[in-house]
Design a protein around this motif. Sequence first.
Motif, PDB file in Angstrom:
ATOM      1  N   LEU A 119      24.986  12.890  -4.172  1.00  0.00           N
ATOM      2  CA  LEU A 119      25.190  14.090  -3.344  1.00  0.00           C
ATOM      3  C   LEU A 119      25.325  13.668  -1.888  1.00  0.00           C
ATOM      4  N   ARG A 120      26.426  14.038  -1.276  1.00  0.00           N
ATOM      5  CA  ARG A 120      26.598  13.691   0.139  1.00  0.00           C
ATOM      6  C   ARG A 120      25.624  14.500   0.988  1.00  0.00           C
ATOM      7  N   GLN A 121      25.139  13.878   2.029  1.00  0.00           N
ATOM      8  CA  GLN A 121      24.220  14.570   2.928  1.00  0.00           C
ATOM      9  C   GLN A 121      24.991  15.538   3.816  1.00  0.00           C
ATOM     10  N   SER A 122      24.310  16.591   4.188  1.00  0.00           N
ATOM     11  CA  SER A 122      24.933  17.587   5.063  1.00  0.00           C
ATOM     12  C   SER A 122      25.171  16.999   6.450  1.00  0.00           C
ATOM     13  N   ASN A 123      26.285  17.394   7.044  1.00  0.00           N
ATOM     14  CA  ASN A 123      26.577  16.950   8.413  1.00  0.00           C
ATOM     15  C   ASN A 123      25.873  17.809   9.442  1.00  0.00           C
ATOM     16  N   LYS A 159      39.453  19.279   0.338  1.00  0.00           N
ATOM     17  CA  LYS A 159      38.758  20.422   0.956  1.00  0.00           C
ATOM     18  C   LYS A 159      37.285  20.101   1.242  1.00  0.00           C
ATOM     19  N   GLU A 160      36.463  20.175   0.241  1.00  0.00           N
ATOM     20  CA  GLU A 160      35.041  19.929   0.477  1.00  0.00           C
ATOM     21  C   GLU A 160      34.632  18.600  -0.140  1.00  0.00           C
ATOM     22  N   ASP A 161      34.073  17.738   0.684  1.00  0.00           N
ATOM     23  CA  ASP A 161      33.671  16.408   0.225  1.00  0.00           C
ATOM     24  C   ASP A 161      32.171  16.445  -0.094  1.00  0.00           C
ATOM     25  N   LEU A 162      31.836  16.895  -1.272  1.00  0.00           N
ATOM     26  CA  LEU A 162      30.436  17.148  -1.608  1.00  0.00           C
ATOM     27  C   LEU A 162      29.735  15.976  -2.290  1.00  0.00           C
TER      28      LEU A 162
END
Lengths: 152, 85
Positions: free
Chosen positions: B80-84, B65-68
């Motif tokens: 922490l993944r960067q926002s797209n 679902k969410e790849d955070l």
Amino acid sequence: MAMSGIAETDTTVKLFCDFIDSSERQGPYKMNVIKIMLKRGHEEWFQPISADSIANEYYDMVRDQCETHSLDGISKVFHKPFSKAEVENHLSSLPFAKLTTESPRTGKSPFKNANGKLIVREEYCIPTKEAHVAIQLAVENKLEDYFKMKQK
Amino acid sequence: MKRLLLRKIQFALRHHGGTASLQDIYAYVEKSYYQLELDRYKDWKGHVNKQIRAHSSDSASFTGKEDLFYSTGNKGIWGLRQSNT
């Protein structure tokens, strides 16, 4: 999508500011409590706060405002020498209680009371500079409005 | 409450500059232990760890679902993944 949790915070901060903006002006009490909380900086401002820990600072703050803005209708607690017990009672019965009361405009308060401590609800615990600045501004505006109203 | 926990983990990583060890994440999250209702879990650290893995495509437990979060390659260090957007 990846940052949805953090991205949602803008709306939450706005809700918090709306709560401040819509609060009734019965004195500088509630705003002073939030102001003291904000002094802890953007990483810690929302941590629980007790009447005991802020009584001295709060008393001095209200006294200072009374003198600077010639406020009337201020609780008699502030017209006599500092009594920690009395200030703590005042904090618990007025600002702490009022801050946890539902707002007619924004609904559920961002604050709650637990074991005598004032707690910011988890959804509003936002440790960002942006949130800190926005809430600080809302508090200052509210206080300024109050002081202006008292001067009329 | 899961949403709030995920947000708290994101704030923890952001607080540590984007990457942090599980121990640092636990220490940050623990400050809100009762607010996040972590007292409901026998092993709250395990629960936090599980949530990180469930929200990282680098993990076999990713729910899709969410790849955070991302794995840094160093054991127990997450990023922490960067926002797209």
